[in-house]
Design a protein around this motif. Structure first.
Motif, PDB file in Angstrom:
ATOM      1  N   ARG A  42      35.654  34.685  37.016  1.00 36.50           N
ATOM      2  CA  ARG A  42      36.532  35.851  36.840  1.00 36.50           C
ATOM      3  C   ARG A  42      37.287  36.171  38.122  1.00 36.50           C
ATOM      4  O   ARG A  42      38.504  36.375  38.106  1.00 36.50           O
ATOM      5  N   ARG A  43      36.584  36.198  39.242  1.00 34.27           N
ATOM      6  CA  ARG A  43      37.205  36.556  40.519  1.00 34.27           C
ATOM      7  C   ARG A  43      38.269  35.549  40.946  1.00 34.27           C
ATOM      8  O   ARG A  43      39.186  35.890  41.706  1.00 34.27           O
ATOM      9  N   PHE A  45      40.606  34.422  39.345  1.00 39.72           N
ATOM     10  CA  PHE A  45      41.903  34.739  38.744  1.00 39.72           C
ATOM     11  C   PHE A  45      42.430  36.118  39.181  1.00 39.72           C
ATOM     12  O   PHE A  45      43.446  36.574  38.662  1.00 39.72           O
ATOM     13  N   PHE A  46      41.727  36.756  40.136  1.00 42.74           N
ATOM     14  CA  PHE A  46      42.130  38.086  40.585  1.00 42.74           C
ATOM     15  C   PHE A  46      42.233  38.129  42.104  1.00 42.74           C
ATOM     16  O   PHE A  46      41.654  37.294  42.797  1.00 42.74           O
ATOM     17  N   LYS A  52      44.004  42.817  41.244  1.00 39.41           N
ATOM     18  CA  LYS A  52      45.171  42.487  40.416  1.00 39.41           C
ATOM     19  C   LYS A  52      45.032  41.068  39.875  1.00 39.41           C
ATOM     20  O   LYS A  52      44.661  40.141  40.592  1.00 39.41           O
ATOM     21  N   PHE A  53      45.362  40.903  38.581  1.00 38.87           N
ATOM     22  CA  PHE A  53      45.322  39.576  37.959  1.00 38.87           C
ATOM     23  C   PHE A  53      46.472  38.727  38.493  1.00 38.87           C
ATOM     24  O   PHE A  53      47.635  39.131  38.440  1.00 38.87           O
ATOM     25  N   GLY A  55      46.486  35.100  37.886  1.00 39.72           N
ATOM     26  CA  GLY A  55      46.518  33.825  37.179  1.00 39.72           C
ATOM     27  C   GLY A  55      45.967  32.684  38.024  1.00 39.72           C
ATOM     28  O   GLY A  55      44.902  32.802  38.629  1.00 39.72           O
ATOM     29  N   GLN A 261      38.819  35.415  47.027  1.00 41.62           N
ATOM     30  CA  GLN A 261      39.531  34.797  45.909  1.00 41.62           C
ATOM     31  C   GLN A 261      39.727  33.302  46.124  1.00 41.62           C
ATOM     32  O   GLN A 261      39.579  32.492  45.202  1.00 41.62           O
TER      33      GLN A 261
END
Length: 293
Positions: A42-43, A45-46, A52-53, A55, A261
């Motif tokens: 999950r992380r 992509f943020f 903030k997403f 991608g 990230q």
């Protein structure tokens, strides 16, 4: 109650008992491995700070990063050199030890000694031998050669390879011995009656019989290859010579600088590559087993 119903009830009880025994391990895997790994996915992509997403921009940033490219190249090179070398050396030693009736146990124990030596002691040993003022440089100076700062040149990679093979050979040798002991002696006796020589026995009986062991050893050796970071980090720090700057160094440095990230995206890339690598080897191993029957 019929005999069939009794068997069904017994099977259900055994199944429930098995799941109860497995439950603590499954809970540990779920809570300490699968859930954290899902959070890493999950992380990736943020953005770490803003949430903030973004991608796949983290993945693009990782692939474009020169430090990642260098670390991935060094890690891949290390794995491709060390694992075949380790498997071949340990297999040869296991065959030689297998033929020793009197000193077999002694050799098994002596080759396992490196596994028992703490990492800090290995680092001290490196310092004694490979430091700029160490034993090797003292010998070179006596012979009239120039001193070499071994751990801060490209030669550090060869030292790292030697350390990995030296430390893990005994462990792999014992596992090869377990695989060799699992091959029936009747197969060798039948082959001898048919006139097969030592090489034919090794090619058509020993190697096919060792394929399951080879796959297990490959996976374990692959996992252990990532642990060599400890020695490199302790003796050369967070930024060693470029030749031994591994992915673990990169992850550690990104963690220190809170590039979460990037670290998550790189971790997913490495996990996917390793999974594909293992699945390919598993497929080849299973195909080899089928061909041997």
């Amino acid at each position: 109650m019929t005999e069939k119903k009794k068997k069904t009830i017994m099977q259900k009880r055994e199944s429930i008992a098995a799941w109860l025994f497995l439950l603590p391990s499954l809970a540990g895997i779920i809570f300490f491995i699968l859930i954290p790994f899902g959070d890493v996915v999950r992380r990736s992509f943020f953005e770490a700070m803003s949430g903030k997403f973004v991608g796949v921009s983290n993945y693009i940033s990782v692939f474009a990063n020169e430090a990642f490219q260098m670390a991935a190249k060094n890690t891949g090179r290390f794995i491709l050199i060390c694992i075949p070398l380790l498997l071949v050396i340990s297999l040869v030693l296991s065959i030689l030890v297998m033929g020793q009736t009197k000193l077999g146990d002694f050799f098994k124990s002596s080759f396992l000694i490196p596994m028992a030596i703490p990492v800090a002691s290995i680092v001290l040993l490196w310092d004694v031998f490979f430091n700029k003022n160490g034993l090797l440089n003292n010998m070179f100076s006596i012979l009239g050669y120039q001193q070499i700062d071994w751990m801060h040149t490209s030669k550090a990679f060869n030292i790292l390879v030697f350390s990995y093979v030296w430390k893990n050979t005994g462990y792999d040798m014992v596992l090869w011995l377990a695989g060799l002991n699992g091959i029936s002696l009747a197969l060798y006796e039948a082959a001898a009656i048919d006139g097969a020589g030592a090489w034919e026995k090794f090619t058509y009986i020993t190697l096919p019989g060792l394929l399951p062991t080879a796959f297990t050893l490959f996976v374990l050796s692959l996992i252990n290859s990532f642990k060599v970071f400890r020695e490199a980090y302790l003796i050369a720090g967070s930024y060693p010579d470029n030749s031994i700057y591994m992915l673990q160094h990169l992850f550690n440095n990104w963690f220190v600088t809170l590039d979460i990230q990037k670290m998550c995206a790189a971790a997913i890339v490495v996990a996917v590559v390793l999974l594909i690598f293992i699945l390919v080897v598993m497929k080849l191993s299973s195909r080899g087993e089928e061909d041997s029957y």
